[in-house]
Design an enzyme around this catalytic site. Structure first.
Site, PDB file in Angstrom:
ATOM      1  N   ASP A  67       0.825  -1.088   0.150  1.00 46.32           N
ATOM      2  CA  ASP A  67      -0.071  -0.004   0.058  1.00 46.32           C
ATOM      3  C   ASP A  67       0.930   1.292  -0.010  1.00 46.32           C
ATOM      4  O   ASP A  67       2.025   1.222   0.100  1.00 46.32           O
ATOM      5  CB  ASP A  67      -0.920   0.042   1.195  1.00 46.32           C
ATOM      6  CG  ASP A  67      -0.348  -0.521   2.455  1.00 46.32           C
ATOM      7  OD1 ASP A  67       1.024  -0.445   2.458  1.00 46.32           O
ATOM      8  OD2 ASP A  67      -1.060  -0.620   3.540  1.00 46.32           O
ATOM      9  N   ASN A 135      -7.628  -3.507  14.134  1.00 45.11           N
ATOM     10  CA  ASN A 135      -8.973  -3.726  13.685  1.00 45.11           C
ATOM     11  C   ASN A 135      -9.066  -4.771  12.696  1.00 45.11           C
ATOM     12  O   ASN A 135     -10.153  -4.885  12.142  1.00 45.11           O
ATOM     13  CB  ASN A 135      -9.678  -2.338  12.925  1.00 45.11           C
ATOM     14  CG  ASN A 135      -8.697  -1.775  11.863  1.00 45.11           C
ATOM     15  OD1 ASN A 135      -7.972  -2.443  11.443  1.00 45.11           O
ATOM     16  ND2 ASN A 135      -9.301  -0.571  11.549  1.00 45.11           N
ATOM     17  N   HIS A 137      -7.185  -5.118  10.043  1.00 43.09           N
ATOM     18  CA  HIS A 137      -6.998  -4.706   8.451  1.00 43.09           C
ATOM     19  C   HIS A 137      -5.642  -5.309   8.147  1.00 43.09           C
ATOM     20  O   HIS A 137      -4.651  -5.622   8.964  1.00 43.09           O
ATOM     21  CB  HIS A 137      -6.939  -3.112   8.390  1.00 43.09           C
ATOM     22  CG  HIS A 137      -5.723  -2.481   8.911  1.00 43.09           C
ATOM     23  ND1 HIS A 137      -5.677  -1.299   9.422  1.00 43.09           N
ATOM     24  CD2 HIS A 137      -4.404  -2.575   8.916  1.00 43.09           C
ATOM     25  CE1 HIS A 137      -4.668  -0.542   9.940  1.00 43.09           C
ATOM     26  NE2 HIS A 137      -3.648  -1.651   9.678  1.00 43.09           N
ATOM     27  N   GLU A 142      -9.774  -2.361   5.154  1.00 42.42           N
ATOM     28  CA  GLU A 142     -10.258  -1.869   6.337  1.00 42.42           C
ATOM     29  C   GLU A 142     -11.654  -2.899   6.635  1.00 42.42           C
ATOM     30  O   GLU A 142     -12.074  -3.280   5.687  1.00 42.42           O
ATOM     31  CB  GLU A 142     -10.677  -0.436   6.645  1.00 42.42           C
ATOM     32  CG  GLU A 142      -9.502   0.254   6.266  1.00 42.42           C
ATOM     33  CD  GLU A 142      -8.876   0.719   7.439  1.00 42.42           C
ATOM     34  OE1 GLU A 142      -8.828  -0.045   8.556  1.00 42.42           O
ATOM     35  OE2 GLU A 142      -7.689   1.474   7.286  1.00 42.42           O
TER      36      GLU A 142
END
Ligand code: F6R
Length: 238
Positions: A67, A135, A137, A142
Site C-alpha cells: 500500500d 481492527n 486490517h 479496512e
C-alpha cells in the site's frame, strides 16, 4: 493455518527472515509481497544483515508493496516508498526497477489498476509477508472491505488515521486516502507469513484466526488460505 509463538521480537524477526530467505534460495526469481509498519522492521534488518554477510542475493527478486498513502510523493519521509527505500531497498541488491510500491501522486483508481496489471504480469506474489492492524486490517483493507477486491483506492478509517498519526506531527497531516492491494491479490499469494508483535495484537489475532470469516475482520479471510503461517510474539517491536 500454522501458528507459532516466539519468545522475543528478535526471534520473531529471525523466523520471518528465515521464511523469506528460504523462499529466495528456493526460487531466486520469487515475487515478494511486503508490508510497512513497525512489525516488519526487525525482519528487514535481518534480511539486510544476511545480504551484507553474502548469504542472500536479491538480484533477481521482484517486490510489490501492499500500500501507499495518496498525496505523498515518493521522497516524502512518511511515504511507504521512502520507508522501504530506507529500511530495505537501499540495503540489499534489489534492482530499482524490480521494486514496486503503489504510486502516491496521481489518480488513485487508475494507479491501482495499473499496479494490478504489473502484478499479474509478474505472475502474482510468491511469498506475501503481512502485518495486522488492531481492527483486523491487512494492507489498507479496512473492516467491511470487499473480499474479492483487486488493488484499489480507499478512504482510511478514523481508527487507522489515529493509529498512524504517531508518524506525523499532527493527526491532520495523515493522508485520508490510500491505494492498497485488495484481498484478492493478497489471497492469491502462494504462501503467506503474517507477523504480529505485542500483547495488544493478541485479541485481534484470535478474532482473525479463530473467529467468523467476515469482511468486518479482513484478516479472517486468511483462514481460507492453504499455506498461511502466523508468527506472534508478546514483545513489542524494538
Ligand atoms: C502497511 C500494512 C498495515 C500494517 C498494520 C500493522 O503496509 O500493511 O496493514 O501491517 O497496520 O502495522 P504495525 O506493524 O505498525 O503494527
Amino acid at each position: 493455518m500454522h501458528f507459532e509463538t516466539l519468545s522475543t521480537y528478535e526471534k520473531l524477526s529471525e523466523r520471518a527472515a528465515d521464511f523469506v530467505a528460504a523462499q529466495i534460495l528456493l526460487n531466486p526469481r520469487s515475487v515478494l509481497g511486503l508490508p510497512t509498519g513497525d512489525t516488519p522492521l526487525g525482519t528487514y534488518r535481518q534480511l539486510a544483515a544476511r545480504h551484507k554477510a553474502g548469504k542472500l542475493d536479491f538480484s533477481q527478486i521482484t517486490t510489490f508493496n501492499l500500500d501507499e498513502y495518496l498525496g505523498l510523493a515518493p521522497n516524502h519521509p512518511q511515504s511507504y516508498r521512502y520507508f522501504m527505500e530506507t529500511n530495505l531497498f537501499s540495503k540489499v541488491n534489489l534492482p530499482a526497477q524490480s521494486t514496486h510500491v503503489p504510486g502516491g501522486i496521481g489518480e488513485g483508481d487508475e494507479m491501482a489498476a495499473q499496479y494490478d496489471r504489473l502484478l499479474q504480469a509478474a505472475g502474482g506474489i510468491t511469498l506475501q509477508l503481512l502485518g495486522i492492524g488492531h481492527n483486523g486490517h491487512i494492507g489498507f483493507n479496512e473492516p467491511g472491505a470487499i473480499f474479492t477486491a483487486p488493488t484499489h483506492a480507499v478512504t482510511l478509517t478514523p481508527e487507522t488515521i489515529a493509529a498512524n498519526a504517531r508518524f506525523f506531527q499532527t493527526e491532520n497531516e495523515v493522508p485520508r486516502r490510500a491505494v492498497t492491494m485488495g484481498m484478492r491479490p493478497i489471497l492469491q499469494a502462494k504462501k503467506i507469513v503474517l507477523i504480529a508483535a505485542g500483547e495488544d495484537k493478541l485479541n485481534i489475532l484470535q478474532r482473525a484466526l479463530t473467529g467468523p470469516i467476515t469482511p468486518e475482520v479482513p484478516a479472517s479471510l486468511l483462514q481460507l488460505h492453504p499455506d498461511c503461517t502466523t508468527l506472534y510474539t508478546p514483545e513489542k517491536p524494538v
